[in-house]
Enzyme design. Structure first.
Site, PDB file in Angstrom:
ATOM      1  N   HIS A  17       0.932  -0.696  -0.312  1.00 29.22           N
ATOM      2  CA  HIS A  17      -0.038  -0.387  -0.579  1.00 29.22           C
ATOM      3  C   HIS A  17       0.356   1.480  -0.624  1.00 29.22           C
ATOM      4  CE1 HIS A  17       1.086   0.317   4.313  1.00 29.22           C
ATOM      5  NE2 HIS A  17       0.423  -1.102   4.084  1.00 29.22           N
ATOM      6  N   GLY A  19       1.876   2.524   2.075  1.00 28.27           N
ATOM      7  CA  GLY A  19       3.225   3.434   3.433  1.00 28.27           C
ATOM      8  C   GLY A  19       4.527   2.203   2.517  1.00 28.27           C
ATOM      9  N   HIS A  20       3.276   0.964   2.344  1.00 30.87           N
ATOM     10  CA  HIS A  20       5.110   0.488   1.851  1.00 30.87           C
ATOM     11  C   HIS A  20       5.684   1.162   0.186  1.00 30.87           C
ATOM     12  CE1 HIS A  20       2.702  -2.745   3.050  1.00 30.87           C
ATOM     13  NE2 HIS A  20       4.333  -3.524   4.042  1.00 30.87           N
ATOM     14  N   GLN A  48       6.086 -15.091  12.629  1.00 29.91           N
ATOM     15  CA  GLN A  48       6.209 -13.920  13.478  1.00 29.91           C
ATOM     16  C   GLN A  48       3.897 -13.525  13.570  1.00 29.91           C
ATOM     17  OE1 GLN A  48       6.898 -11.691  10.512  1.00 29.91           O
ATOM     18  NE2 GLN A  48       5.393 -10.077  10.921  1.00 29.91           N
ATOM     19  N   ASP A 140       5.521   0.728  12.600  1.00 24.25           N
ATOM     20  CA  ASP A 140       5.801  -0.367  13.649  1.00 24.25           C
ATOM     21  C   ASP A 140       6.706  -0.092  14.067  1.00 24.25           C
ATOM     22  OD1 ASP A 140       3.870  -2.578  12.785  1.00 24.25           O
ATOM     23  OD2 ASP A 140       4.706  -2.444  10.460  1.00 24.25           O
ATOM     24  N   SER A 175      -2.154   0.117   6.645  1.00 25.15           N
ATOM     25  CA  SER A 175      -1.577  -0.755   7.117  1.00 25.15           C
ATOM     26  C   SER A 175      -2.487  -2.423   5.994  1.00 25.15           C
ATOM     27  CB  SER A 175      -2.131  -1.066   8.860  1.00 25.15           C
ATOM     28  OG  SER A 175      -1.920  -2.841   8.478  1.00 25.15           O
ATOM     29  N   ARG A 177      -3.674  -4.540   6.576  1.00 21.09           N
ATOM     30  CA  ARG A 177      -5.035  -5.252   7.205  1.00 21.09           C
ATOM     31  C   ARG A 177      -6.708  -4.607   7.566  1.00 21.09           C
ATOM     32  NH1 ARG A 177      -0.561  -7.322  10.987  1.00 21.09           N
ATOM     33  NH2 ARG A 177      -1.504  -9.773  10.985  1.00 21.09           N
TER      34      ARG A 177
HETATM   35  O1  PAF Z   1       6.503  -5.173   8.824  1.00 18.18           O
HETATM   36  C1  PAF Z   1       6.524  -6.384   8.377  1.00 18.18           C
HETATM   37  O2  PAF Z   1       5.910  -6.918   6.884  1.00 18.18           O
HETATM   38  C2  PAF Z   1       7.526  -7.737   8.587  1.00 18.18           C
HETATM   39  O3  PAF Z   1       7.012  -8.000  10.040  1.00 18.18           O
HETATM   40  C3  PAF Z   1       8.503  -7.739   8.277  1.00 18.18           C
HETATM   41  C4  PAF Z   1       9.728  -7.080   8.693  1.00 18.18           C
HETATM   42  C5  PAF Z   1       7.932  -7.615   6.979  1.00 18.18           C
HETATM   43  C6  PAF Z   1       9.142  -9.359   8.963  1.00 18.18           C
HETATM   44  O4  PAF Z   1       8.384 -10.252   8.143  1.00 18.18           O
END
Ligand code: PAF
Length: 500
Positions: A17, A19-20, A48, A140, A175, A177
């Site tokens: 999105h 943010g990325h 995770q 994050d 996000s 999500r």
């Molecule tokens: O922030 C994220 O998308 C994930 O936690 C990461 C850093 C890619 C690790 O899986």
């Protein structure tokens, strides 16, 4: 992991999105080659996610991710399989254990094993890609701080840069999500950023946030509060005090969707203190650094020089307290920005910008600056000038006497021989007579001796200052290092780098 790399790496779990996109753009901007080498990874890391979390449901749409990554300027996208990352299976692999102090609070306190999983996969990704810089979102924040510690503790030659949280049109933090939310849930979710923003605004007016009140407001808005905590942003431990910078962070559930967000609470804008002996290149570096970050520049050395100039001009006898007090009482010192980075200095209406750089003033300034009444008067003025922060001050006692609470303290120095060479160049450029290098080196050592042994505010390195020895470094290298140190202390969200 030793060879030099020019790869800038943006690890993600997909669902790309805006943010990325900002992360990719920052990575591209940071690249030394044009176009740069920006790699985005897409890997939904099983380690995770907890047993009841959304690993299976996590948005996966590689085609969309490739399109977004490419539109935002990525040069390659890598979507490894679970087997490529964990050939023996995720649970048969060595795992990284994050220190308990870093994960006792915020998300770490609610998602057992989450950050161990993040750290394990990121270490694996870094070993496979060997980048020069790792780009992470400040959204994050706990993850960002944990990964920064990981790289530092393990001495990995990778820099970490944080990029400010990106918000959607309505204020909701971007996000992957968010796409789980219905229209109605999205409206409810907005209570989170609004409450956090209102706490951040309140603190600027001296209002201490009432966490219980915020929680109950969030609950009334239909959100289930998992945590709402105020912590030190770097140690991630709860803080009660009103330190200049703290982090108010929360996780809420909106329906079944878990959302996190935070606000930095700042009682004033950041302050940077740069101290060091004469000729270490402080002024040039500090001016450039201030400009790069949009901070005000306060040259306290120029203030002492201006007072020295006045004392000489008016023939004030330093041994005669009444004469000195009279001169200090009627002091009117002003700094005006000018076009060429050089600050215009006026004292009692005289423009002394050039005159205060003369060898006469240089020879007398240490003696004048060692006078307790002079020190007191100028320190008070400097403190008043920094009351709202947003400035970088350079001098000799900034980190110890003027701004002991500065977020970043630097002790900038160089060998006497190097400083003599720089002083000679400076004098030449300003059209003054240039003494021999040996004479200059002797003068520099003598001035260091006076400055470091005077009773009031001697030139000393504050315990918490980072020392930079600038021998062999050019101005740009020092400025770049300062920017990195600043970024280690001040999130982009709090003080964005101006785009000029
Ligand atoms: O922030 C994220 O998308 C994930 O936690 C990461 C850093 C890619 C690790 O899986």
């Amino acid at each position: 992991m030793q060879q030099k790399s020019d790869l800038n790496f943006v690890p993600t779990m997909g669902g790309l999105h805006k943010g990325h996109c900002q992360l990719i753009k920052a990575a591209q901007k940071f690249s030394t080659t044009k176009p740069g080498v920006v790699l985005v990874s897409v890997f939904v890391n099983p380690l995770q996610f907890g047993p009841n979390e959304d690993f299976q449901a996590y948005p996966r749409d590689l085609e969309h991710d490739c399109e977004v990554a490419s539109n935002c300027g990525a040069n390659a996208l890598w979507a490894p399989s679970i087997d490529e990352i964990f050939p023996k299976g995720p649970n048969a692999h060595f795992k990284v254990q994050v220190p308990p102090t870093l994960q006792a609070h915020l998300c770490g306190g609610k998602r057992a094993g989450h950050f161990d999983g993040v750290a394990t996969v990121v270490l694996r990704l870094l070993n496979l890609t060997k980048p020069q810089v790792l780009f992470l979102g400040e959204k994050d924040w706990q993850q960002f701080i944990i990964l920064r510690h990981l790289l530092k503790d393990l001495d990995l030659p990778v820099k970490v840069l944080g990029v400010a949280t990106v918000r959607d049109f309505d204020g909701l933090a971007m996000s992957s999500r968010n796409q789980y939310l219905s229209q109605d849930q999205r409206k409810k979710a907005l209570a989170l950023p609004r409450q956090l923003a209102s706490a951040a605004n309140g603190i600027k007016k001296g209002e201490i946030p009432n966490l219980e009140k915020i929680k109950s407001y969030l609950m009334q808005s239909g959100l289930e509060v998992e945590y709402l905590e105020k912590v030190d942003p770097f140690h991630l431990q709860p803080t009660e005090t009103n330190q200049p910078l703290s982090l108010l962070a929360a996780s809420v559930r909106c329906g079944r969707t878990r959302l996190i967000d935070h606000a930095f609470l700042m009682t004033r804008k950041p302050i940077v203190a740069i101290d060091g002996p004469a000729g270490a290149g402080k002024s040039t570096v500090t001016k450039n650094f201030a400009r790069r970050l949009g901070l005000l520049y306060l040259d306290t050395g120029a203030m002492y020089r201006a007072v020295t100039w006045l004392i000489k001009k008016e023939g004030v006898n330093l041994q005669e307290p009444s004469e000195l007090f009279k001169a200090l009482n009627s002091l009117k010192l002003e700094f005006l920005p000018s076009k060429n980075l050089e600050q215009e200095v006026t004292i009692n209406g005289y423009n002394v910008t050039e005159a205060i750089r003369s060898p006469d003033v240089t020879a007398a300034v240490s003696l004048v600056a060692a006078q307790p009444p002079v020190r007191k008067a100028l320190t008070e003025q400097q403190k008043a000038m920094g009351i709202d922060g947003g400035l970088v001050a350079e001098g000799r006692d900034i980190g110890t006497a003027v701004f002991p609470g500065a977020e970043l303290k630097i002790f900038l120095t160089a060998s006497p021989a190097e400083r003599a060479r720089r002083r000679a160049n400076d004098l030449r450029e300003r059209g003054f007579r240039v003494p021999s290098l040996t004479t200059l080196e002797e003068q520099i050592k003598e001035r260091d001796q006076i400055d470091s042994t005077r009773q009031i505010a001697p030139l000393t390195r504050a315990d918490d200052a980072s020392e930079i020895v600038t021998d062999g470094m050019d101005i740009e290298e020092v400025v770049q290092l300062l920017v990195e140190l600043f970024r280690n202390r001040i999130p982009e969200e709090v003080w964005p780098t101006p785009s000029n």
